[in-house]
Structure formats: C-alpha cells, structure tokens
Design an enzyme around this catalytic site. Structure first.
Site, PDB file in Angstrom:
ATOM      1  N   ASP A  77      33.387 138.601   2.730  1.00  0.00           N
ATOM      2  CA  ASP A  77      31.996 138.290   3.053  1.00  0.00           C
ATOM      3  C   ASP A  77      31.109 139.227   2.246  1.00  0.00           C
ATOM      4  O   ASP A  77      31.597 140.036   1.439  1.00  0.00           O
ATOM      5  CB  ASP A  77      31.741 138.448   4.560  1.00  0.00           C
ATOM      6  CG  ASP A  77      30.676 137.461   5.070  1.00  0.00           C
ATOM      7  OD1 ASP A  77      29.602 137.377   4.438  1.00  0.00           O
ATOM      8  OD2 ASP A  77      30.919 136.804   6.090  1.00  0.00           O
TER       9      ASP A  77
ATOM     10  N   GLY B 130      31.771 140.746  -1.356  1.00  0.00           N
ATOM     11  CA  GLY B 130      31.447 140.044  -2.588  1.00  0.00           C
ATOM     12  C   GLY B 130      30.638 138.786  -2.305  1.00  0.00           C
ATOM     13  O   GLY B 130      30.234 138.531  -1.172  1.00  0.00           O
ATOM     14  N   ASP B 131      30.422 138.007  -3.345  1.00  0.00           N
ATOM     15  CA  ASP B 131      29.657 136.760  -3.267  1.00  0.00           C
ATOM     16  C   ASP B 131      30.595 135.609  -3.585  1.00  0.00           C
ATOM     17  O   ASP B 131      31.064 135.483  -4.721  1.00  0.00           O
ATOM     18  CB  ASP B 131      28.503 136.802  -4.261  1.00  0.00           C
ATOM     19  CG  ASP B 131      27.687 135.513  -4.295  1.00  0.00           C
ATOM     20  OD1 ASP B 131      28.016 134.573  -3.539  1.00  0.00           O
ATOM     21  OD2 ASP B 131      26.741 135.446  -5.097  1.00  0.00           O
TER      22      ASP B 131
ATOM     23  N   HIS C 272      28.131 124.067   6.113  1.00  0.00           N
ATOM     24  CA  HIS C 272      26.834 123.474   6.455  1.00  0.00           C
ATOM     25  C   HIS C 272      25.647 124.303   5.974  1.00  0.00           C
ATOM     26  O   HIS C 272      24.508 123.832   6.019  1.00  0.00           O
ATOM     27  CB  HIS C 272      26.740 123.311   7.977  1.00  0.00           C
ATOM     28  CG  HIS C 272      26.759 124.616   8.713  1.00  0.00           C
ATOM     29  ND1 HIS C 272      27.924 125.278   9.020  1.00  0.00           N
ATOM     30  CD2 HIS C 272      25.755 125.397   9.186  1.00  0.00           C
ATOM     31  CE1 HIS C 272      27.630 126.399   9.663  1.00  0.00           C
ATOM     32  NE2 HIS C 272      26.321 126.499   9.764  1.00  0.00           N
TER      33      HIS C 272
END
Length: 290
Positions: A210, A236-237, A256
C-alpha cells in the site's frame, strides 16, 4: 375514483413505502453517525442511562440527543423505557468500540465526516462531468487528501479494518489458498485481511502492499500478532509497480476506486509481473454489481 383518492392509494402501496424508505435513508445514516461519534454505546455498556445523563457525558443538548436516540430505538438500535432511559440492544452492541464485529468506525466514516459525506451529495456532478466528486469537494484525490490529513486517515483505516473484520471469515472459507506460496494483498491497508488468511494457512507467506503513509500501520499490526516471520509490508504506488515474488495477488475494496481503463492498466501489471499469477477480482464490488 378521484385524483386525490388515486394519489392516496398509490402512496400507500408497498412500492411507495419501500421507495420512501430509500429516499429518507440518509436520516438513519446520520442518526447512527451521531450515536457512533458520541460513543453512546460505550456509555451504555454498564447499563441503562437517561438521555439527560448521556447528554451531560457527551456535552450535547439533551432534548436533541433524546430525539435522535428515540428514532434509533424505533429501528432496533437501542431500546427506550417509559422514563426515557436507553439501553443497548444486540444491534447497538455493534456500535461499541473494541468489541468483535464492531461497526462504529464504519458508521463514523460513512455517516458524517465531511470529506466522506459531502461528495455523496455531489454525485450529480460526477454524472455530468465524469470526474470524481471527492476531488471536487476536497480539492484533491481522496488518497492524497488522506495522506495530508492524519485524523481523516485514521478514521478511514479504522473503518476499512472494520469492513474486513465482517468479511474475513467468508473470504477465508470461500477460497482455497493451499496451492499458494506467497500472497500479495495490493492496496491491503493495515493488513487485517492478509494476516487472517495467513493465520488460517500456516505455510503461506504474505506481502501487504500500500502507500508508504499506510504501511507503517500494517507493520505494527503484523508484529503485534506475531507474523513478522511470514509477512512483510512494502510501501509504493501500485499504478507504478507491484512487488515481485508473489504467485497470487488479491485486491479487496480497491477496484471501485478508479475507472475501468486505469484498473485494466493496473491488472496488466499484475498479470505480467511474474510467471504464475492469479488475480482475484474485488469480490465485494462484483457482488454489488450483481
């Protein structure tokens, strides 16, 4: 039959009553939020109290609090006696802090925090523009906002943990994780889902992935329940990259949050990062769409 009689008859139909309940549902949501935010259920854990006592403990107007609690009692959240004393019901127990299955944090986040509640009133903006109402209301994307507002972030992550607590048993029971060696939870928050899966599968290893501002909480949780030898948290991304080394990747309450095109790009990263992968869909989102 007159027009007025036709109107009265239509308003008394089951469909009209059901629709009316849906239209006025925010009244219930807001009332639950008030009780959760004030910690009313915690104040009642040792027995019934009057609305005046509860108002004094929470520093609010007694008559206004009484009206909210009376409304909640009418739908099974709290019960009221003839002396305007309130006590817990089985449903109200779930608004207590720190109890198994507590939904207090979810009620607080969903019910009245401006950064979460106000975007819901701007759904028409999203429909007209195709843009996230949260960005419009908060002035930035939601996760950027949470990164800059620790108090809001704490509420959000507590609510996500509560969501997972309700769903974990079903996830663990529904899926066979026995063939997986390393499971990566992408967007795994503080790791409650993944660590529960690991506890049910003693040979499984895991990675919680995350944002860097989030995984500190995951590390604390992993260490607190004694899983640091089998589980790690990496920041991280996931739109830029995902951790390698996993042979299965899961995403829960994630898909979502972004449009289909962006999530498709992300899923391609997951499917190409290693040779043997199985990406599970966000089962809650799929269930909602059904």
């Amino acid at each position: 039959m007159s027009t007025l009689e036709n109107l009265n008859q239509s308003n008394q139909s089951p469909l009209a009553q059901t629709l009316l309940q849906m239209i006025t549902a925010p009244w219930v949501t807001q009332s639950i939020y008030v009780a959760a935010k004030l910690g009313v259920a915690d104040l009642l854990q040792d027995g019934a109290k009057s609305s005046e006592e509860l108002a004094k403990s929470t520093a609010v107007d007694a008559e206004s609090l009484y009206r909210v609690l009376r409304a909640l009692a009418s739908i099974g959240i709290f019960s009221e006696d003839e002396n305007r004393h309130f006590q817990l019901t089985p449903m109200a127990e779930l608004l207590r802090s720190g109890v198994s299955g507590s939904l207090r944090d979810v009620a607080v986040m969903c019910g009245g925090e401006d950064w979460r509640w106000q975007p819901l009133g701007k759904i028409l903006y999203s429909v007209k523009t195709g843009k996230p109402a949260s960005d419009y209301v908060n002035g930035m994307p939601i996760f950027e906002y949470l990164g800059q507002n620790p108090e809001a972030a704490a509420i959000f992550h507590a609510a996500m943990t509560s969501f997972s607590a309700v769903e974990i048993t079903g996830v663990v029971a529904a899926y066979d994780f026995s063939s997986i060696q390393t499971l990566v939870d992408v967007g795994g928050g503080h790791g409650s889902l993944l660590t529960s899966i690991l506890q049910a599968n003693p040979t499984l290893k895991g990675i919680v992935y995350d944002l860097p501002s989030v995984v500190a909480g995951a590390t604390q949780h992993i260490e607190a329940i004694g899983l640091k030898e089998r589980c790690q948290a990496i920041g991280g991304d996931f739109f830029a990259s995902v951790p390698s080394g996993g042979d299965a990747y899961i995403m829960k309450h994630i898909i979502h949050d972004w449009d289909d095109l962006k999530m498709h790009s992300n899923s391609q990263k997951l499917s190409s990062s290693d040779s043997r992968k199985r990406q599970s869909s966000d089962y809650r989102s799929c269930d909602f769409r059904s």
